[in-house]
Design a protein around this motif. Structure first.
Motif: not given
Ligand SMILES: Nc1ncnc2c1ncn2[C@@H]1O[C@H](COP(=O)(O)OS(=O)(=O)O)[C@@H](OP(=O)(O)O)[C@H]1O
Ligand SMILES: Nc1ncnc2c1ncn2[C@@H]1O[C@H](COP(=O)(O)OP(=O)(O)O)[C@@H](O)[C@H]1O
Length: 319
Positions: A199, A155, A151, A179, A272, A182, A261, A221-224, A191, A196, A259
């Motif tokens: 997703n 991206k 995040s 984002d 998480g 979702r 976060l 997407l993060i797709s970790p 999450f 995930r 954001k």
């Molecule tokens: N727990 C947690 N971990 C990571 N990110 C979080 C979480 N909660 C909310 N967010 C917000 O959700 C965005 C990531 O969504 P994704 O769908 O890309 O995530 S994933 O691929 O399913 O892991 C991510 O957006 P980006 O900052 O654009 O990556 C965050 O803003």
């Protein structure tokens, strides 16, 4: 892309990674069908992560995406050996089919009824307008540019810059931002790891449809987790999944924190959070790495240009 037809059993390949395959009693267990193998990588994955001990009689090359041809396979799990024959790789379908003669028809006049997941008795309908024709119309080749990273790694910014730049060259793109998706299709998902994974699976499937439509689909997407990204790669034709890794250190992402976060995650108010208390697995062998160190910072336009050069080189910007 290929799938394996096993007698009367219907199974798909990559998307079954991590799911159970209870309709195949002899090879019960997570990811049993994954063995179908889209290439050596998947075979390794199957063996390493899913507990396949060995598979004999398999010529992995025959299962490469887009290829087809009969083969015989023997799949062993633990002490049990399960002969699967005949095995057939099939293009444009993730399913193996129950082949039965159509009413009054002989030989090749077969209808193919499938079971995919919980969908039973379904049949693939082909359309006379082909992907090639759509690509011809658009003067480009459909593909998926999969942007992964922490995040705050940039991206979404890259996705938009890329979409804008390609658009200005007359190329049709569509951005699937994690984002954003979702907010609708995936609003039922949290999450936690399995959500995930779902997703990513859904976005992978949607991206595949866009690519099939001839569109250059940009998924950001993060797709970790590596395994989830690999599963998306595996459902696309060879070369059409272009993985772009935003290699930006956590400190940089955290300093940006657009954001707020990371701050919340550090304060324990978000549990998480990727990079803080949830893992991010960087790609081991992706198509493009966009590295950003603390001092050096390529602009989003420069990064987009790098991706466009790749697309040009690989022929995706012409039909
Ligand atoms: N727990 C947690 N971990 C990571 N990110 C979080 C979480 N909660 C909310 N967010 C917000 O959700 C965005 C990531 O969504 P994704 O769908 O890309 O995530 S994933 O691929 O399913 O892991 C991510 O957006 P980006 O900052 O654009 O990556 C965050 O803003
Ligand atoms: N190449 C870049 N150089 C400097 N800052 C960037 C770059 N790309 C994105 N940013 C900034 O980083 C922050 C996060 O970008 P964003 O695209 O939202 O990341 P992600 O989608 O990965 O969460 C934003 O404030 C954005 O302006």
């Amino acid at each position: 892309m290929c799938a394996v037809s096993v007698d009367r059993v219907t199974c798909s390949i990559a998307s079954y990674v991590g799911t159970s395959c209870d309709h195949m009693p002899a090879i019960r267990g997570p990811g049993a069908c994954v063995f179908g193998a889209l290439g050596e990588l998947d075979l390794r994955l199957a063996k390493k992560e899913l507990g396949f001990v060995s598979c004999s009689g398999l010529d992995a090359k025959r299962f490469e995406r887009g290829r087809s041809g009969p083969s015989r396979v023997c799949l062993r799990r633990g002490e049990r050996s399960v002969p699967l024959a005949p095995v057939r790789a099939m293009e444009q379908s993730r399913t193996a089919h129950v082949n039965s003669k159509a009413d009054g028809a002989e030989g090749e006049n077969l209808h193919q009824i499938s079971t995919v997941g919980n969908s039973t008795n379904i049949k693939w309908h082909s359309c006379s307008v082909s992907k090639l024709e759509r690509q011809e119309l658009l003067q480009q080749k459909g593909c998926v540019i999969w942007i992964t990273g922490l995040s705050g790694s940039g991206k979404s910014t890259l996705a938009c810059a890329l979409s804008r730049s390609l658009h200005s060259r007359g190329k049709l793109t569509y951005v699937l931002d994690g984002d954003n998706v979702r907010h609708g299709l995936n609003s039922d998902l949290s999450f936690k790891a399995e959500d995930r994974a779902e997703n990513i699976r859904r976005i992978g499937e949607v991206a595949k449809l866009f690519a099939d439509a001839g569109v250059i689909c940009i998924a950001s997407l993060i797709s970790p987790y590596r395994r989830d990204r690999e599963a998306c790669r595996a459902i696309l034709p060879e070369g059409d999944f272009i993985e772009v890794f935003m290699d930006v250190p956590l400190q940089v992402c955290e300093a940006r924190d657009p954001k707020g976060l990371y701050k919340l995650a550090r304060a324990g108010k978000i549990k998480g959070f990727t990079g803080i208390d949830d893992p991010y697995e960087p790609p081991l062998d992706c198509e493009i790495v966009l590295q950003q160190k603390e001092s050096e910072c390529a602009s989003p336009c420069e990064m987009a240009e790098e991706v466009i050069c790749f697309l040009e080189e690989k022929g995706y910007l012409k039909a």
